[in-house]
Motif scaffolding. Sequence first.
Motif, PDB file in Angstrom:
ATOM      1  N   LEU A  96       0.826  -1.210   0.000  1.00  0.00           N
ATOM      2  CA  LEU A  96       0.000   0.000   0.000  1.00  0.00           C
ATOM      3  C   LEU A  96       0.862   1.264   0.000  1.00  0.00           C
ATOM      4  O   LEU A  96       0.620   2.198  -0.760  1.00  0.00           O
ATOM      5  N   PHE A  97       1.880   1.305   0.841  1.00  0.00           N
ATOM      6  CA  PHE A  97       2.717   2.504   0.945  1.00  0.00           C
ATOM      7  C   PHE A  97       3.727   2.608  -0.191  1.00  0.00           C
ATOM      8  O   PHE A  97       4.070   3.714  -0.613  1.00  0.00           O
ATOM      9  N   GLY A  98       4.263   1.475  -0.637  1.00  0.00           N
ATOM     10  CA  GLY A  98       5.239   1.471  -1.721  1.00  0.00           C
ATOM     11  C   GLY A  98       6.673   1.497  -1.218  1.00  0.00           C
ATOM     12  O   GLY A  98       6.956   1.975  -0.133  1.00  0.00           O
ATOM     13  N   PRO A  99       7.589   0.958  -2.055  1.00  0.00           N
ATOM     14  CA  PRO A  99       8.974   0.776  -1.618  1.00  0.00           C
ATOM     15  C   PRO A  99       9.909   1.960  -1.872  1.00  0.00           C
ATOM     16  O   PRO A  99      11.048   1.944  -1.418  1.00  0.00           O
ATOM     17  N   SER A 100       9.456   2.966  -2.626  1.00  0.00           N
ATOM     18  CA  SER A 100      10.423   4.004  -3.007  1.00  0.00           C
ATOM     19  C   SER A 100       9.801   5.382  -3.081  1.00  0.00           C
ATOM     20  O   SER A 100       8.579   5.542  -3.115  1.00  0.00           O
ATOM     21  N   ILE A 101      10.701   6.341  -3.130  1.00  0.00           N
ATOM     22  CA  ILE A 101      10.285   7.728  -3.199  1.00  0.00           C
ATOM     23  C   ILE A 101      11.352   8.454  -4.013  1.00  0.00           C
ATOM     24  O   ILE A 101      12.527   8.084  -3.967  1.00  0.00           O
ATOM     25  N   VAL A 102      10.956   9.434  -4.799  1.00  0.00           N
ATOM     26  CA  VAL A 102      11.902  10.241  -5.574  1.00  0.00           C
ATOM     27  C   VAL A 102      11.778  11.676  -5.085  1.00  0.00           C
ATOM     28  O   VAL A 102      10.673  12.208  -4.999  1.00  0.00           O
ATOM     29  N   VAL A 103      12.920  12.277  -4.759  1.00  0.00           N
ATOM     30  CA  VAL A 103      12.916  13.667  -4.300  1.00  0.00           C
ATOM     31  C   VAL A 103      13.842  14.480  -5.189  1.00  0.00           C
ATOM     32  O   VAL A 103      15.021  14.123  -5.343  1.00  0.00           O
ATOM     33  N   PRO A 104      13.340  15.553  -5.802  1.00  0.00           N
ATOM     34  CA  PRO A 104      14.239  16.417  -6.563  1.00  0.00           C
ATOM     35  C   PRO A 104      15.101  17.268  -5.634  1.00  0.00           C
ATOM     36  O   PRO A 104      14.696  17.532  -4.501  1.00  0.00           O
ATOM     37  N   PHE A 105      16.271  17.647  -6.108  1.00  0.00           N
ATOM     38  CA  PHE A 105      17.077  18.606  -5.352  1.00  0.00           C
ATOM     39  C   PHE A 105      17.612  19.662  -6.312  1.00  0.00           C
ATOM     40  O   PHE A 105      17.794  19.414  -7.497  1.00  0.00           O
ATOM     41  N   ARG A 106      17.787  20.861  -5.781  1.00  0.00           N
ATOM     42  CA  ARG A 106      18.333  21.960  -6.591  1.00  0.00           C
ATOM     43  C   ARG A 106      19.256  22.796  -5.718  1.00  0.00           C
ATOM     44  O   ARG A 106      18.996  22.953  -4.518  1.00  0.00           O
TER      45      ARG A 106
END
Length: 139
Positions: A96-106
């Motif tokens: 349900l929550f999921g295994p990954s996350i993507v975060v941009p950085f600048r």
Amino acid sequence: MKIITKEILEDTKGAGDLVDITEKVTALVEKSGTRDGNVTVFVVGSTAALTTFEYEPGLIKDVRELCEKLIPAGKRYHHDDTWGDANGFSHLRSALFGPSIVVPFRSGKLALGTWQQLVLAEFDNRPRHRQVVVQIMGE
Ligand code: ZN
């Protein structure tokens, strides 16, 4: 563009352990030598997850209660009949929550809100040694 792959290791205490890994991910991005890009954070295994929320004691309890309401630990699941490992609820919460996350950085800074932490969620019914892959893509 560079691709840098690192990992974070965490020993968790079992179901309901929510670990703030924001500082560790931030440190890896800062050390990477990249300024702009994306970082993918991925937990290996099918009984944990990655998410974001405001990491404070009240919300930690709220997230645990939400999990218990949606996918109770005490109920019997079909998976429990397959292996007898009694962690059907762990796999369902993870899915349900999921295994990954993507975060941009600048400019070297993660685009997270002030009250938005990166959280490793342990759902398994026993303590685990977790490997979190952190892949930085940027320039
Ligand atoms: Zn299982």
